[in-house]
Design a protein around this motif. Structure first.
Motif, mmCIF file in Angstrom:
data_model
loop_
_atom_site.group_PDB
_atom_site.id
_atom_site.type_symbol
_atom_site.label_atom_id
_atom_site.label_comp_id
_atom_site.label_asym_id
_atom_site.label_seq_id
_atom_site.Cartn_x
_atom_site.Cartn_y
_atom_site.Cartn_z
ATOM 1 N N LEU A 132 37.045 33.706 39.009
ATOM 2 C CA LEU A 132 36.144 34.132 37.936
ATOM 3 C C LEU A 132 36.705 33.786 36.552
ATOM 4 O O LEU A 132 35.950 33.552 35.609
ATOM 5 N N ALA A 142 39.509 36.963 41.539
ATOM 6 C CA ALA A 142 39.731 37.173 40.098
ATOM 7 C C ALA A 142 40.101 35.870 39.378
ATOM 8 O O ALA A 142 39.458 35.517 38.376
ATOM 9 N N LYS A 175 35.337 43.420 41.836
ATOM 10 C CA LYS A 175 35.039 42.697 40.580
ATOM 11 C C LYS A 175 34.618 43.632 39.459
ATOM 12 O O LYS A 175 34.762 43.297 38.281
ATOM 13 N N HIS A 218 28.743 36.150 39.801
ATOM 14 C CA HIS A 218 29.056 36.625 38.444
ATOM 15 C C HIS A 218 27.892 36.475 37.473
ATOM 16 O O HIS A 218 28.103 36.525 36.256
ATOM 17 N N PRO A 259 32.532 39.466 45.667
ATOM 18 C CA PRO A 259 33.582 39.488 44.636
ATOM 19 C C PRO A 259 33.525 38.295 43.692
ATOM 20 O O PRO A 259 34.125 38.329 42.614
#
Ligand code: SF4
Ligand code: SF4
Length: 342
Positions: free
Chosen positions: A105, A102, A56, A243, A240
């Motif tokens: 996110l 990914a 990340k 956030h 990963p």
């Protein structure tokens, strides 16, 4: 028609991308571990093990400056960092559990506020995913709906072959473009795939887990599983999909920077208000948030889960808290609404 690439040509591809001025990030030896890090040449690619930290950071650095300020007799000058200066990047040999995080996110970073730093890195990055042929006891991608050869999030996908090379499948236009630009390094054909990894925890009943979480905000389980959590944040920093970040001004009266830095809901002061009140003032409430955010709140909001089963939090937890075990336990618990206090 799929293509193949030899291991030597994969390394030459990295050399070519570096020569073009691209930032190339991939697994690289770093002391006793492997990390996703910038590669200066193809020889540095180290494919032996899952990198200790997730990929990340390619889109969401541990710490980044978003503006600088200066103050003098004439006043205050604020200079925003221009996300347009972020370089074109190729993330090479990223594992499916990293790559699948990914697009998860993307949902939060493009939701009510568009985080141009994250989004510009996503736009400018081509991702070359790599299937896994080995799993350890902590891997559980298959239990959260992924697989060791899941192409979710990849632009180009490499599958190891029995002859040491890789089959290459273009998944997106970015992947097609990369193949076309470096066509001489690839051959036509598909080869014989090496056997894929087989994580030991096959499946979790994610709908049943969600149904339990929907009705058990308060439950003795949170105290039972989280009283030993040390609040170190390792699980969130290695994940990963985690956030959370904090924004702080660093510097003095006359000049300084505003920085965006990783944060973690496991930290005691994460939810501390300026008044001194802390709505999550004990560790079980913080650990409950970790599970709820990943398997309830994010599902409610974006219909996605904040866990790809990479197992990093299990490997790193200093007190042996195992999220896969906890999810398995939740999946077998009574579905009656909880009445206990947390
Ligand atoms: S919660 Fe743990 S297993 Fe799931 S993606 Fe994050 S670090 Fe990996
Ligand atoms: S790594 Fe373990 S001890 Fe540290 S915050 Fe996460 S669950 Fe708690």
């Amino acid at each position: 028609m799929p293509k193949t690439i030899t291991d030597q040509n994969l390394r030459l591809l990295i050399d070519a991308l570096v020569a073009e001025g691209k930032r190339v990030v991939g697994p690289r030896a770093a002391g006793t571990m492997t990390l996703y890090a910038p590669l200066a040449k193809g020889e540095e690619l180290n494919l032996g093990e899952l990198p200790r930290r997730s990929a990340k950071e390619t889109f969401f650095p541990l710490c980044e400056t978003i503006l600088t300020y200066e103050r003098d007799k004439e006043g205050v000058r604020v200079t925003d960092v221009d996300p347009g200066t972020i370089p074109g990047t190729v993330l090479v040999a990223a594992r499916p559990c990293d790559v699948a995080a990914a697009p998860v996110l993307d949902s939060v970073f493009s939701w009510d506020f568009k985080d141009e730093f994250f989004l510009e890195r996503r736009r400018k990055t081509t991702i070359i995913g790599l299937a896994c042929t080995r799993a350890d006891d902590a891997c559980f991608c298959t239990a959260v709906g992924l697989s060791p050869n899941d192409t979710k999030g990849s632009d180009l996908f490499l599958t190891p072959l029995t002859d040491g090379g890789y089959r290459c499948d273009a998944i997106t236009e970015k992947g097609e473009a990369l193949l076309a630009t470096h066509a001489s390094l690839f051959a036509e054909g598909d080869g014989t795939p090496a056997p894929l990894a087989e994580p030991s925890l096959g499946k979790l009943d994610l709908d049943r887990i969600k149904a339990w979480l929907d009705t058990h905000f308060e439950d003795p389980l949170w105290g039972e599983i989280a009283e030993r959590c040390a609040g170190c944040g390792a699980c969130a920093f290695l994940c990963p999909a985690c956030h959370c970040f904090d924004i702080v001004d660093e510097g003095g009266e006359t000049k300084g920077t505003r920085r965006k830095s990783w944060d973690a809901c496991g930290f005691g002061k994460f939810t501390n208000h300026a008044s001194g009140h802390n709505p999550r003032d004990v560790q079980p409430q913080r650990y409950r948030n970790r599970i709820m955010h990943k398997f309830k709140y994010y599902v409610d909001k974006f219909d996605q889960r904040l866990c790809t089963g990479c197992g990093r939090c299990i490997r790193a937890c200093p007190v042996g808290i195992d999220i896969a075990e906890i999810l398995s336990a939740i999946g077998t618990r009574d579905q009656e609404p909880g009445t206990g206090k947390d």
